[in-house]
Design a protein around this motif. Sequence first.
Motif, PDB file in Angstrom:
ATOM      1  N   MET A  45      57.721  -5.989   9.733  1.00  7.74           N
ATOM      2  CA  MET A  45      57.778  -7.185   8.892  1.00  7.74           C
ATOM      3  C   MET A  45      56.757  -7.099   7.769  1.00  7.74           C
ATOM      4  SD  MET A  45      58.773 -10.127   7.880  1.00  7.74           S
ATOM      5  CE  MET A  45      59.910 -10.784   9.107  1.00  7.74           C
ATOM      6  N   VAL A  46      57.259  -7.198   6.533  1.00  6.70           N
ATOM      7  CA  VAL A  46      56.428  -7.197   5.331  1.00  6.70           C
ATOM      8  C   VAL A  46      56.440  -8.606   4.759  1.00  6.70           C
ATOM      9  CG1 VAL A  46      56.070  -6.186   3.050  1.00  6.70           C
ATOM     10  CG2 VAL A  46      57.049  -4.792   4.896  1.00  6.70           C
ATOM     11  N   PHE A  47      55.264  -9.179   4.580  1.00  2.00           N
ATOM     12  CA  PHE A  47      55.151 -10.563   4.104  1.00  2.00           C
ATOM     13  C   PHE A  47      54.420 -10.603   2.772  1.00  2.00           C
ATOM     14  CE2 PHE A  47      52.802 -14.792   4.535  1.00  2.00           C
ATOM     15  CZ  PHE A  47      53.868 -15.528   4.039  1.00  2.00           C
ATOM     16  N   ASP A  48      54.991 -11.349   1.820  1.00  2.00           N
ATOM     17  CA  ASP A  48      54.403 -11.514   0.488  1.00  2.00           C
ATOM     18  C   ASP A  48      54.317 -13.006   0.187  1.00  2.00           C
ATOM     19  OD1 ASP A  48      53.748 -11.648  -2.177  1.00  2.00           O
ATOM     20  OD2 ASP A  48      55.162 -10.124  -2.831  1.00  2.00           O
ATOM     21  N   PRO A  49      53.120 -13.607   0.244  1.00  2.00           N
ATOM     22  CA  PRO A  49      52.983 -15.052   0.042  1.00  2.00           C
ATOM     23  C   PRO A  49      52.958 -15.486  -1.422  1.00  2.00           C
ATOM     24  CG  PRO A  49      50.860 -14.111   0.575  1.00  2.00           C
ATOM     25  CD  PRO A  49      51.852 -12.983   0.656  1.00  2.00           C
ATOM     26  N   PHE A  50      52.950 -14.540  -2.366  1.00  8.31           N
ATOM     27  CA  PHE A  50      53.094 -14.830  -3.799  1.00  8.31           C
ATOM     28  C   PHE A  50      54.223 -13.952  -4.320  1.00  8.31           C
ATOM     29  CE2 PHE A  50      48.776 -16.033  -2.769  1.00  8.31           C
ATOM     30  CZ  PHE A  50      48.561 -17.196  -3.493  1.00  8.31           C
ATOM     31  N   SER A  51      55.428 -14.277  -3.903  1.00  7.36           N
ATOM     32  CA  SER A  51      56.566 -13.359  -4.016  1.00  7.36           C
ATOM     33  C   SER A  51      57.012 -13.083  -5.443  1.00  7.36           C
ATOM     34  CB  SER A  51      57.747 -13.920  -3.203  1.00  7.36           C
ATOM     35  OG  SER A  51      58.818 -13.032  -3.203  1.00  7.36           O
ATOM     36  N   GLY A  52      56.781 -14.018  -6.368  1.00  4.91           N
ATOM     37  CA  GLY A  52      57.205 -13.801  -7.748  1.00  4.91           C
ATOM     38  C   GLY A  52      58.695 -13.545  -7.829  1.00  4.91           C
ATOM     39  N   SER A  53      59.087 -12.482  -8.519  1.00  6.33           N
ATOM     40  CA  SER A  53      60.511 -12.175  -8.687  1.00  6.33           C
ATOM     41  C   SER A  53      61.062 -11.336  -7.547  1.00  6.33           C
ATOM     42  CB  SER A  53      60.737 -11.453 -10.019  1.00  6.33           C
ATOM     43  OG  SER A  53      60.023 -10.229 -10.056  1.00  6.33           O
ATOM     44  N   GLY A  54      60.307 -11.207  -6.453  1.00 10.86           N
ATOM     45  CA  GLY A  54      60.837 -10.603  -5.234  1.00 10.86           C
ATOM     46  C   GLY A  54      60.686  -9.103  -5.101  1.00 10.86           C
ATOM     47  N   SER A  55      59.806  -8.485  -5.871  1.00 12.92           N
ATOM     48  CA  SER A  55      59.715  -7.024  -5.849  1.00 12.92           C
ATOM     49  C   SER A  55      59.340  -6.475  -4.474  1.00 12.92           C
ATOM     50  CB  SER A  55      58.701  -6.543  -6.894  1.00 12.92           C
ATOM     51  OG  SER A  55      59.134  -6.874  -8.195  1.00 12.92           O
ATOM     52  N   THR A  56      58.413  -7.139  -3.775  1.00 13.54           N
ATOM     53  CA  THR A  56      58.023  -6.670  -2.442  1.00 13.54           C
ATOM     54  C   THR A  56      59.190  -6.772  -1.478  1.00 13.54           C
ATOM     55  OG1 THR A  56      55.713  -7.305  -2.773  1.00 13.54           O
ATOM     56  CG2 THR A  56      56.461  -7.042  -0.508  1.00 13.54           C
ATOM     57  N   ALA A  57      59.879  -7.914  -1.485  1.00  7.69           N
ATOM     58  CA  ALA A  57      61.012  -8.111  -0.585  1.00  7.69           C
ATOM     59  C   ALA A  57      62.123  -7.108  -0.858  1.00  7.69           C
ATOM     60  CB  ALA A  57      61.539  -9.542  -0.726  1.00  7.69           C
ATOM     61  N   VAL A  58      62.425  -6.897  -2.117  1.00  9.44           N
ATOM     62  CA  VAL A  58      63.498  -5.963  -2.493  1.00  9.44           C
ATOM     63  C   VAL A  58      63.151  -4.545  -2.056  1.00  9.44           C
ATOM     64  CG1 VAL A  58      64.686  -4.911  -4.459  1.00  9.44           C
ATOM     65  CG2 VAL A  58      64.312  -7.386  -4.403  1.00  9.44           C
ATOM     66  N   THR A  59      61.920  -4.129  -2.308  1.00 10.05           N
ATOM     67  CA  THR A  59      61.512  -2.779  -1.938  1.00 10.05           C
ATOM     68  C   THR A  59      61.507  -2.607  -0.426  1.00 10.05           C
ATOM     69  OG1 THR A  59      60.105  -2.760  -3.913  1.00 10.05           O
ATOM     70  CG2 THR A  59      59.778  -0.998  -2.328  1.00 10.05           C
ATOM     71  N   ALA A  60      61.028  -3.623   0.283  1.00  2.88           N
ATOM     72  CA  ALA A  60      61.042  -3.576   1.742  1.00  2.88           C
ATOM     73  C   ALA A  60      62.471  -3.423   2.260  1.00  2.88           C
ATOM     74  CB  ALA A  60      60.398  -4.835   2.314  1.00  2.88           C
ATOM     75  N   LYS A  61      63.388  -4.165   1.690  1.00  6.07           N
ATOM     76  CA  LYS A  61      64.786  -4.080   2.112  1.00  6.07           C
ATOM     77  C   LYS A  61      65.342  -2.686   1.856  1.00  6.07           C
ATOM     78  CE  LYS A  61      69.273  -6.342   1.672  1.00  6.07           C
ATOM     79  NZ  LYS A  61      70.000  -7.543   1.198  1.00  6.07           N
ATOM     80  N   LYS A  62      65.059  -2.130   0.695  1.00  7.81           N
ATOM     81  CA  LYS A  62      65.552  -0.794   0.367  1.00  7.81           C
ATOM     82  C   LYS A  62      65.017   0.268   1.317  1.00  7.81           C
ATOM     83  CE  LYS A  62      66.389  -1.498  -4.593  1.00  7.81           C
ATOM     84  NZ  LYS A  62      66.058  -1.052  -5.966  1.00  7.81           N
ATOM     85  N   LEU A  63      63.831   0.021   1.875  1.00  3.82           N
ATOM     86  CA  LEU A  63      63.188   1.004   2.748  1.00  3.82           C
ATOM     87  C   LEU A  63      63.372   0.699   4.233  1.00  3.82           C
ATOM     88  CD1 LEU A  63      59.884   1.487   0.724  1.00  3.82           C
ATOM     89  CD2 LEU A  63      61.848   3.036   0.819  1.00  3.82           C
ATOM     90  N   GLY A  64      64.262  -0.227   4.555  1.00  2.00           N
ATOM     91  CA  GLY A  64      64.597  -0.488   5.950  1.00  2.00           C
ATOM     92  C   GLY A  64      63.588  -1.321   6.703  1.00  2.00           C
ATOM     93  N   ARG A  65      62.820  -2.146   5.966  1.00  2.00           N
ATOM     94  CA  ARG A  65      61.887  -3.075   6.604  1.00  2.00           C
ATOM     95  C   ARG A  65      62.441  -4.487   6.540  1.00  2.00           C
ATOM     96  NH1 ARG A  65      60.337   2.196   5.953  1.00  2.00           N
ATOM     97  NH2 ARG A  65      58.164   2.533   6.611  1.00  2.00           N
ATOM     98  N   ASN A  66      61.935  -5.357   7.417  1.00  4.23           N
ATOM     99  CA  ASN A  66      62.209  -6.777   7.296  1.00  4.23           C
ATOM    100  C   ASN A  66      61.193  -7.379   6.325  1.00  4.23           C
ATOM    101  OD1 ASN A  66      64.389  -7.057   9.274  1.00  4.23           O
ATOM    102  ND2 ASN A  66      62.818  -6.537  10.782  1.00  4.23           N
ATOM    103  N   PHE A  67      61.507  -8.546   5.795  1.00  6.02           N
ATOM    104  CA  PHE A  67      60.635  -9.146   4.789  1.00  6.02           C
ATOM    105  C   PHE A  67      60.663 -10.657   4.883  1.00  6.02           C
ATOM    106  CE2 PHE A  67      64.840  -8.842   2.882  1.00  6.02           C
ATOM    107  CZ  PHE A  67      65.015 -10.103   2.340  1.00  6.02           C
TER     108      PHE A  67
END
Length: 313
Positions: A249-271
């Motif tokens: 699980m990768v958590f980003d509390p200042f997500s902005g335009s979602g770059s952390t979530a998108v990258t995590a998804k592409k790399l097979g992580r939850n977000f």
Amino acid sequence: MENTGKIRAARNRTLRLTENERTEYKKKLLYAEDLDSEHCCIQNKIICADLAGISGKLPEAFVDLLIIDPPYNLNKYFGDFKFSKQSDEEYLEYLRGWFPPLLRTLKPSASIYICCDWKNSCCVYTLLKEFCIVQNRITWQREKGRGSKRNWKNSCEDIWFATVSADYYFNVDSVKQRRKVLAPYRQDGKPKDWEETEEGRFRMTHPGNFWDDISVPYWSMSENTDHPTQKSEKLLAKLILASSKEGGMVFDPFSGSGSTAVTAKKLGRNFCGVEINEEYCLWAQKRLEAAETDKTIQGYTGGIFWERNSRFK
């Protein structure tokens, strides 16, 4: 309808939203009131809310990797919100206002990365030293930036790396960089620590804490948005691959335009991401939808990080 009134060139790939897309993507967001339900699941969700109001509603010990890109101590507009520059002491108190409540969300083996610039790097270090084990400071070269006639051009930013405990995950092999060999050394007539390929001679090198291979997202890149401080997916991929396992699980509390979530998804992580600006959340949802079929990350191909501006990307 586009996100702004800007007139864009035909080759400009900056993300745009239609009104129909906004309507559909709003349905996929979570809001503060949704967290009151005992059946609410935040895994692989973007939460549109003020972090201060929901941090206590987040689950305990669910985070393997915490990536934080807060407002720097600068005068900067984020949509309708303006962050105003403060003294170092005031900025440190701002950090202390939201960081300690996040600690309860971390697993004992969790890792933390906080982005900053040179002006507030000392504040971030002071904060992390109070609550965590500081492991390193990454400095990455930001090739954009305005010059100055009376000072050095500001062309770098920092990322502080810390952990909750001495027991943490770090996969160095996943973030080695492939570099061109300019002066190949041979032993007994055979390549030493490098390989000959059809593309040229390369060596896999251990990652250091100075990164000169990052491109800031720009108008011709599909990951680009109108967010004023967007980080590149390549930069985030290094953090995610090094400090989380697949399915983590990768958590980003200042997500902005979602770059952390998108990258995590592409790399097979939850977000999970939290962002107060609804328009930014909608951008994130569109990017997450695109990541269902497009797993590419600029500068990272076939499990290899390439040098910036290399033709093999």
